[in-house]
Design an enzyme around this catalytic site. Structure first.
Site, PDB file in Angstrom:
ATOM      1  N   HIS A 204      45.107  37.356  12.211  1.00 42.69           N
ATOM      2  CA  HIS A 204      46.337  37.397  13.005  1.00 42.69           C
ATOM      3  C   HIS A 204      47.554  37.126  12.117  1.00 42.69           C
ATOM      4  O   HIS A 204      48.540  37.876  12.153  1.00 42.69           O
ATOM      5  CB  HIS A 204      46.238  36.360  14.133  1.00 42.69           C
ATOM      6  CG  HIS A 204      47.448  36.268  14.993  1.00 42.69           C
ATOM      7  ND1 HIS A 204      47.459  36.659  16.299  1.00 42.69           N
ATOM      8  CD2 HIS A 204      48.706  35.809  14.728  1.00 42.69           C
ATOM      9  CE1 HIS A 204      48.661  36.449  16.815  1.00 42.69           C
ATOM     10  NE2 HIS A 204      49.438  35.933  15.874  1.00 42.69           N
ATOM     11  N   GLU A 205      47.492  36.054  11.320  1.00 42.72           N
ATOM     12  CA  GLU A 205      48.641  35.696  10.477  1.00 42.72           C
ATOM     13  C   GLU A 205      48.898  36.749   9.407  1.00 42.72           C
ATOM     14  O   GLU A 205      50.043  37.098   9.137  1.00 42.72           O
ATOM     15  CB  GLU A 205      48.443  34.323   9.840  1.00 42.72           C
ATOM     16  CG  GLU A 205      48.395  33.171  10.828  1.00 42.72           C
ATOM     17  CD  GLU A 205      49.545  33.154  11.818  1.00 42.72           C
ATOM     18  OE1 GLU A 205      50.662  33.587  11.476  1.00 42.72           O
ATOM     19  OE2 GLU A 205      49.332  32.695  12.950  1.00 42.72           O
TER      20      GLU A 205
ATOM     21  N   HIS B 299      50.899  39.765  10.411  1.00 42.38           N
ATOM     22  CA  HIS B 299      52.360  39.602  10.378  1.00 42.38           C
ATOM     23  C   HIS B 299      52.932  40.071   9.042  1.00 42.38           C
ATOM     24  O   HIS B 299      54.047  40.590   8.989  1.00 42.38           O
ATOM     25  CB  HIS B 299      52.753  38.139  10.596  1.00 42.38           C
ATOM     26  CG  HIS B 299      52.675  37.692  12.008  1.00 42.38           C
ATOM     27  ND1 HIS B 299      53.482  38.193  12.996  1.00 42.38           N
ATOM     28  CD2 HIS B 299      51.880  36.769  12.605  1.00 42.38           C
ATOM     29  CE1 HIS B 299      53.200  37.599  14.144  1.00 42.38           C
ATOM     30  NE2 HIS B 299      52.226  36.728  13.928  1.00 42.38           N
TER      31      HIS B 299
ATOM     32  N   CYS C 146      50.982  34.380  20.492  1.00 43.77           N
ATOM     33  CA  CYS C 146      51.761  34.395  19.257  1.00 43.77           C
ATOM     34  C   CYS C 146      53.119  33.757  19.490  1.00 43.77           C
ATOM     35  O   CYS C 146      53.756  34.008  20.524  1.00 43.77           O
ATOM     36  CB  CYS C 146      51.922  35.845  18.797  1.00 43.77           C
ATOM     37  SG  CYS C 146      52.836  36.042  17.264  1.00 43.77           S
TER      38      CYS C 146
END
Length: 179
Positions: free
Chosen positions: A140-141, A144, A98
């Site tokens: 994953h994004e 965030h 990341c």
């Protein structure tokens, strides 16, 4: 367009849920997305979420190179106010890194197939099915946007290490995936 500073693990903007975007067509959102793309490209990433550049909004950008997704590329995508729906219960472990956790990588379990939806810069709906690395990048994004970094998803911290060491030690043929 401008290259923005990337927030690193520990910064408060990475620990909270980002706010919804009211108008995806606004000039502010267009400028944000342009900066996100330029920042992602400069950093060598395949994805970036607005909180990673200190902006508390539910916006992600990503692309998937064909060589990292069984020959199936996904062009640059802007996803505003995304929603993810797992498709089935199958999950797989995979390596992730990341831009907000520089120099480290670790093994994370993710759904292998998802459906995601959201809006593009014109306010038009996007709805896609994804699998493999494509699914991993989107999950994953979007993490965030909910204040979650990949180390928080790890179940075995012995599989967290410095990129240089892990590349050297990962068995030949085992995929190493990163944001």
């Amino acid at each position: 367009m401008a290259i923005r500073k990337i927030a690193r693990m520990g910064h408060p903007v990475l620990r909270r849920r980002a706010r919804e975007v009211a108008d995806p067509t606004s000039p502010e959102i267009r400028a944000l997305v342009a900066d996100m793309i330029e920042t992602m490209e400069d950093a060598g990433g395949v994805g970036l979420a607005a909180p990673q550049i200190h902006v508390d909004r539910r916006v992600v950008v990503f692309f998937v190179p064909a060589e990292r997704n069984d020959g199936e590329a996904q062009p640059l995508t802007v996803l505003i106010n995304p929603v993810i729906e797992p498709q089935g219960t199958e999950q797989a472990m995979g390596w992730e890194a990341c831009l907000s956790v520089p120099g480290l990588m670790g093994v994370v379990q993710r759904h292998t197939r998802i459906r995601y939806s959201g809006l593009d810069l014109d306010g038009k709906p996007i709805r896609r099915d994804a699998s493999g690395f494509h699914a991993r990048v989107v999950q994953h994004e979007c993490d965030h946007l909910d204040g979650i970094l990949y180390p928080q998803r790890m179940t075995d911290l012995s599989l967290l290490g410095y990129v240089e060491e892990m590349h050297r030690l990962v068995p030949e043929g085992q995929a190493v995936e990163s944001e």
